[in-house]
Design a protein around this motif. Sequence first.
Motif, PDB file in Angstrom:
ATOM      1  N   GLY A 129       0.815  -1.219   0.000  1.00  0.00           N
ATOM      2  CA  GLY A 129       0.000   0.000   0.000  1.00  0.00           C
ATOM      3  C   GLY A 129       0.843   1.261   0.000  1.00  0.00           C
ATOM      4  O   GLY A 129       0.496   2.249  -0.661  1.00  0.00           O
ATOM      5  N   ALA A 136      -8.832   7.354 -12.141  1.00  0.00           N
ATOM      6  CA  ALA A 136     -10.015   6.532 -12.438  1.00  0.00           C
ATOM      7  C   ALA A 136      -9.725   5.057 -12.202  1.00  0.00           C
ATOM      8  O   ALA A 136     -10.601   4.303 -11.769  1.00  0.00           O
ATOM      9  CB  ALA A 136     -10.441   6.751 -13.884  1.00  0.00           C
ATOM     10  N   ALA A 182      -6.121   2.074 -11.735  1.00  0.00           N
ATOM     11  CA  ALA A 182      -4.671   1.886 -11.724  1.00  0.00           C
ATOM     12  C   ALA A 182      -4.322   0.423 -11.635  1.00  0.00           C
ATOM     13  O   ALA A 182      -5.091  -0.389 -11.103  1.00  0.00           O
ATOM     14  CB  ALA A 182      -4.036   2.642 -10.557  1.00  0.00           C
ATOM     15  N   ILE A 232      -0.846  -2.026 -10.658  1.00  0.00           N
ATOM     16  CA  ILE A 232       0.525  -2.043 -10.163  1.00  0.00           C
ATOM     17  C   ILE A 232       1.051  -3.474 -10.183  1.00  0.00           C
ATOM     18  O   ILE A 232       0.325  -4.424  -9.860  1.00  0.00           O
ATOM     19  CB  ILE A 232       0.638  -1.411  -8.750  1.00  0.00           C
ATOM     20  CG1 ILE A 232       2.111  -1.262  -8.339  1.00  0.00           C
ATOM     21  CG2 ILE A 232      -0.169  -2.170  -7.708  1.00  0.00           C
ATOM     22  CD1 ILE A 232       2.329  -0.315  -7.166  1.00  0.00           C
ATOM     23  N   TYR A 292      -6.318   2.758  -1.684  1.00  0.00           N
ATOM     24  CA  TYR A 292      -5.673   1.513  -2.082  1.00  0.00           C
ATOM     25  C   TYR A 292      -5.064   0.813  -0.863  1.00  0.00           C
ATOM     26  O   TYR A 292      -5.243  -0.395  -0.670  1.00  0.00           O
ATOM     27  CB  TYR A 292      -4.588   1.813  -3.116  1.00  0.00           C
ATOM     28  CG  TYR A 292      -3.795   0.607  -3.561  1.00  0.00           C
ATOM     29  CD1 TYR A 292      -4.104  -0.059  -4.748  1.00  0.00           C
ATOM     30  CD2 TYR A 292      -2.720   0.134  -2.813  1.00  0.00           C
ATOM     31  CE1 TYR A 292      -3.377  -1.157  -5.157  1.00  0.00           C
ATOM     32  CE2 TYR A 292      -1.984  -0.969  -3.214  1.00  0.00           C
ATOM     33  CZ  TYR A 292      -2.317  -1.610  -4.396  1.00  0.00           C
ATOM     34  OH  TYR A 292      -1.595  -2.700  -4.795  1.00  0.00           O
ATOM     35  N   ALA A 293      -4.327   1.570  -0.036  1.00  0.00           N
ATOM     36  CA  ALA A 293      -3.627   0.981   1.114  1.00  0.00           C
ATOM     37  C   ALA A 293      -4.613   0.385   2.117  1.00  0.00           C
ATOM     38  O   ALA A 293      -4.371  -0.689   2.682  1.00  0.00           O
ATOM     39  CB  ALA A 293      -2.741   2.029   1.779  1.00  0.00           C
ATOM     40  N   MET A 336      -5.947  -2.790   0.537  1.00  0.00           N
ATOM     41  CA  MET A 336      -4.889  -3.816   0.520  1.00  0.00           C
ATOM     42  C   MET A 336      -4.707  -4.429   1.910  1.00  0.00           C
ATOM     43  O   MET A 336      -4.627  -5.660   2.058  1.00  0.00           O
ATOM     44  CB  MET A 336      -3.584  -3.169   0.031  1.00  0.00           C
ATOM     45  CG  MET A 336      -2.362  -4.048   0.124  1.00  0.00           C
ATOM     46  SD  MET A 336      -2.447  -5.580  -0.848  1.00  0.00           S
ATOM     47  CE  MET A 336      -2.093  -4.973  -2.503  1.00  0.00           C
ATOM     48  N   TRP A 389      -5.305  -8.388   2.789  1.00  0.00           N
ATOM     49  CA  TRP A 389      -4.163  -9.128   3.354  1.00  0.00           C
ATOM     50  C   TRP A 389      -4.540  -9.736   4.712  1.00  0.00           C
ATOM     51  O   TRP A 389      -4.223 -10.896   4.987  1.00  0.00           O
ATOM     52  CB  TRP A 389      -2.947  -8.201   3.504  1.00  0.00           C
ATOM     53  CG  TRP A 389      -1.745  -8.908   4.034  1.00  0.00           C
ATOM     54  CD1 TRP A 389      -0.819  -9.606   3.324  1.00  0.00           C
ATOM     55  CD2 TRP A 389      -1.357  -9.030   5.415  1.00  0.00           C
ATOM     56  NE1 TRP A 389       0.121 -10.139   4.167  1.00  0.00           N
ATOM     57  CE2 TRP A 389      -0.170  -9.807   5.454  1.00  0.00           C
ATOM     58  CE3 TRP A 389      -1.883  -8.549   6.620  1.00  0.00           C
ATOM     59  CZ2 TRP A 389       0.485 -10.116   6.653  1.00  0.00           C
ATOM     60  CZ3 TRP A 389      -1.241  -8.856   7.809  1.00  0.00           C
ATOM     61  CH2 TRP A 389      -0.070  -9.626   7.818  1.00  0.00           C
ATOM     62  N   LEU A 395       2.507 -14.654   2.483  1.00  0.00           N
ATOM     63  CA  LEU A 395       1.543 -14.064   1.563  1.00  0.00           C
ATOM     64  C   LEU A 395       2.146 -12.786   0.988  1.00  0.00           C
ATOM     65  O   LEU A 395       2.510 -11.885   1.752  1.00  0.00           O
ATOM     66  CB  LEU A 395       0.277 -13.731   2.370  1.00  0.00           C
ATOM     67  CG  LEU A 395      -0.956 -13.251   1.641  1.00  0.00           C
ATOM     68  CD1 LEU A 395      -1.401 -14.261   0.596  1.00  0.00           C
ATOM     69  CD2 LEU A 395      -2.078 -13.010   2.648  1.00  0.00           C
ATOM     70  N   VAL A 396       2.307 -12.741  -0.343  1.00  0.00           N
ATOM     71  CA  VAL A 396       2.831 -11.509  -0.956  1.00  0.00           C
ATOM     72  C   VAL A 396       1.925 -11.069  -2.106  1.00  0.00           C
ATOM     73  O   VAL A 396       1.247 -11.889  -2.733  1.00  0.00           O
ATOM     74  CB  VAL A 396       4.277 -11.695  -1.488  1.00  0.00           C
ATOM     75  CG1 VAL A 396       5.254 -11.988  -0.354  1.00  0.00           C
ATOM     76  CG2 VAL A 396       4.349 -12.770  -2.550  1.00  0.00           C
ATOM     77  N   ALA A 397       1.914  -9.763  -2.359  1.00  0.00           N
ATOM     78  CA  ALA A 397       1.126  -9.204  -3.462  1.00  0.00           C
ATOM     79  C   ALA A 397       1.991  -9.180  -4.715  1.00  0.00           C
ATOM     80  O   ALA A 397       3.123  -8.690  -4.679  1.00  0.00           O
ATOM     81  CB  ALA A 397       0.653  -7.801  -3.111  1.00  0.00           C
ATOM     82  N   ALA A 398       1.476  -9.722  -5.813  1.00  0.00           N
ATOM     83  CA  ALA A 398       2.233  -9.741  -7.062  1.00  0.00           C
ATOM     84  C   ALA A 398       1.757  -8.640  -8.005  1.00  0.00           C
ATOM     85  O   ALA A 398       2.542  -8.060  -8.754  1.00  0.00           O
ATOM     86  CB  ALA A 398       2.079 -11.091  -7.744  1.00  0.00           C
ATOM     87  N   GLU A 399       0.462  -8.342  -7.956  1.00  0.00           N
ATOM     88  CA  GLU A 399      -0.122  -7.366  -8.882  1.00  0.00           C
ATOM     89  C   GLU A 399      -1.469  -6.932  -8.326  1.00  0.00           C
ATOM     90  O   GLU A 399      -2.089  -7.681  -7.554  1.00  0.00           O
ATOM     91  CB  GLU A 399      -0.318  -8.023 -10.262  1.00  0.00           C
ATOM     92  CG  GLU A 399      -0.795  -7.060 -11.319  1.00  0.00           C
ATOM     93  CD  GLU A 399      -0.826  -7.652 -12.739  1.00  0.00           C
ATOM     94  OE1 GLU A 399      -0.335  -8.790 -12.943  1.00  0.00           O
ATOM     95  OE2 GLU A 399      -1.354  -6.967 -13.623  1.00  0.00           O
ATOM     96  N   ALA A 400      -1.914  -5.755  -8.696  1.00  0.00           N
ATOM     97  CA  ALA A 400      -3.236  -5.321  -8.245  1.00  0.00           C
ATOM     98  C   ALA A 400      -3.833  -4.330  -9.223  1.00  0.00           C
ATOM     99  O   ALA A 400      -3.122  -3.612  -9.933  1.00  0.00           O
ATOM    100  CB  ALA A 400      -3.156  -4.699  -6.849  1.00  0.00           C
ATOM    101  N   ASN A 401      -5.153  -4.335  -9.258  1.00  0.00           N
ATOM    102  CA  ASN A 401      -5.899  -3.380 -10.080  1.00  0.00           C
ATOM    103  C   ASN A 401      -6.936  -2.717  -9.193  1.00  0.00           C
ATOM    104  O   ASN A 401      -7.603  -3.397  -8.398  1.00  0.00           O
ATOM    105  CB  ASN A 401      -6.590  -4.109 -11.245  1.00  0.00           C
ATOM    106  CG  ASN A 401      -7.411  -3.157 -12.090  1.00  0.00           C
ATOM    107  OD1 ASN A 401      -8.562  -2.881 -11.779  1.00  0.00           O
ATOM    108  ND2 ASN A 401      -6.820  -2.611 -13.130  1.00  0.00           N
ATOM    109  N   ILE A 402      -7.042  -1.397  -9.301  1.00  0.00           N
ATOM    110  CA  ILE A 402      -8.078  -0.700  -8.525  1.00  0.00           C
ATOM    111  C   ILE A 402      -8.865   0.222  -9.446  1.00  0.00           C
ATOM    112  O   ILE A 402      -8.295   0.850 -10.342  1.00  0.00           O
ATOM    113  CB  ILE A 402      -7.477   0.077  -7.330  1.00  0.00           C
ATOM    114  CG1 ILE A 402      -8.581   0.631  -6.429  1.00  0.00           C
ATOM    115  CG2 ILE A 402      -6.501   1.147  -7.778  1.00  0.00           C
ATOM    116  CD1 ILE A 402      -8.111   1.044  -5.046  1.00  0.00           C
ATOM    117  N   LYS A 403     -10.180   0.219  -9.246  1.00  0.00           N
ATOM    118  CA  LYS A 403     -11.057   1.127  -9.993  1.00  0.00           C
ATOM    119  C   LYS A 403     -11.699   2.076  -8.997  1.00  0.00           C
ATOM    120  O   LYS A 403     -12.221   1.643  -7.961  1.00  0.00           O
ATOM    121  CB  LYS A 403     -12.144   0.336 -10.730  1.00  0.00           C
ATOM    122  CG  LYS A 403     -11.625  -0.474 -11.889  1.00  0.00           C
ATOM    123  CD  LYS A 403     -12.785  -1.139 -12.647  1.00  0.00           C
ATOM    124  CE  LYS A 403     -12.325  -1.805 -13.924  1.00  0.00           C
ATOM    125  NZ  LYS A 403     -11.478  -3.004 -13.698  1.00  0.00           N
TER     126      LYS A 403
END
Lengths: 147, 147
Positions: free
Chosen positions: A50, A80, A82, A84, B53-54, B57, B61, B77-85
């Motif tokens: 985050g 709008a 994103a 990552i 986002y944080a 997330m 998690w 547990l790790v984040a590889a990719e994320a999409n946010i609208k």
Amino acid sequence: MLQKYQSLVHSTIPLTQYMKWSILTLSEFEITTSTQLAPNINVHGTGFAGSIYAAAMATGWTLLKCWYDQHHYNTELVAAEANIKYFKPVNENFTCQASLSSDSEQYQKLVKRLDNNKSCGFKQKVELLCNGEVCAKLTVSFVFKCS
Amino acid sequence: MLQKYQSLVHSTIPLTQYMKWSILTLSEFEITTSTQLAPNINVHGTGFAGSIYAAAMATGWTLLKCWYDQHHYNTELVAAEANIKYFKPVNENFTCQASLSSDSEQYQKLVKRLDNNKSCGFKQKVELLCNGEVCAKLTVSFVFKCS
């Protein structure tokens, strides 16, 4: 100019102060920022996903804000969507970099639309580097909103 | 259980303390968190995209961390990719919600792989609500890493 935007971001987005995010270099076409790891760790002692996102988002937003201020456009900038991608753990203080290419098709479309006071979408990429390696890449779909 | 994970997240991800993120309800299959707007504003006085986002997330998690602890899986547990609208501006304190469906195909695949101490990807959705409306949706591609 750097000090002006540093103060603007810290005073209007207080999270960036807590994160120890700061601007290293800024022109209307390029930005580099620095973020300290300590306030941004996760359970593994590496960069919290985050925080990484927030540092990169603040970097991209500041570049585009600086750019449209310089061009005296009367617009608002909102995110709008994103995406990552996280490639490697962030285990030191890190930098974020973003730039604008005035040659690109989307840049030229943006200028045309803002010149006519019309809203326009714009995709901005931001890279996060730590120890000389790209650890994450953010792509934000911003909208320049004209009224 | 709620207090245990509240303390874990606040102590290991200090950003969540600054953000005034807290857990409202938690089971191994469902989580609701609350985040105060004040430390998370942007230049418009609404929720900063990075904070939104944080908060989401940290919510996703925490649910998956709670779930795998309950099942005694030895994994990270790790984040590889994320999409946010982002659908609407967040102009009040907000909540994030996430749940796990044990009927889903990806859940059943996850259990099978973790039972055999094998790493596995897992997509977790998190919704952010403010004033009864969904203002943002995050989808994180996590990886459960087994060694």
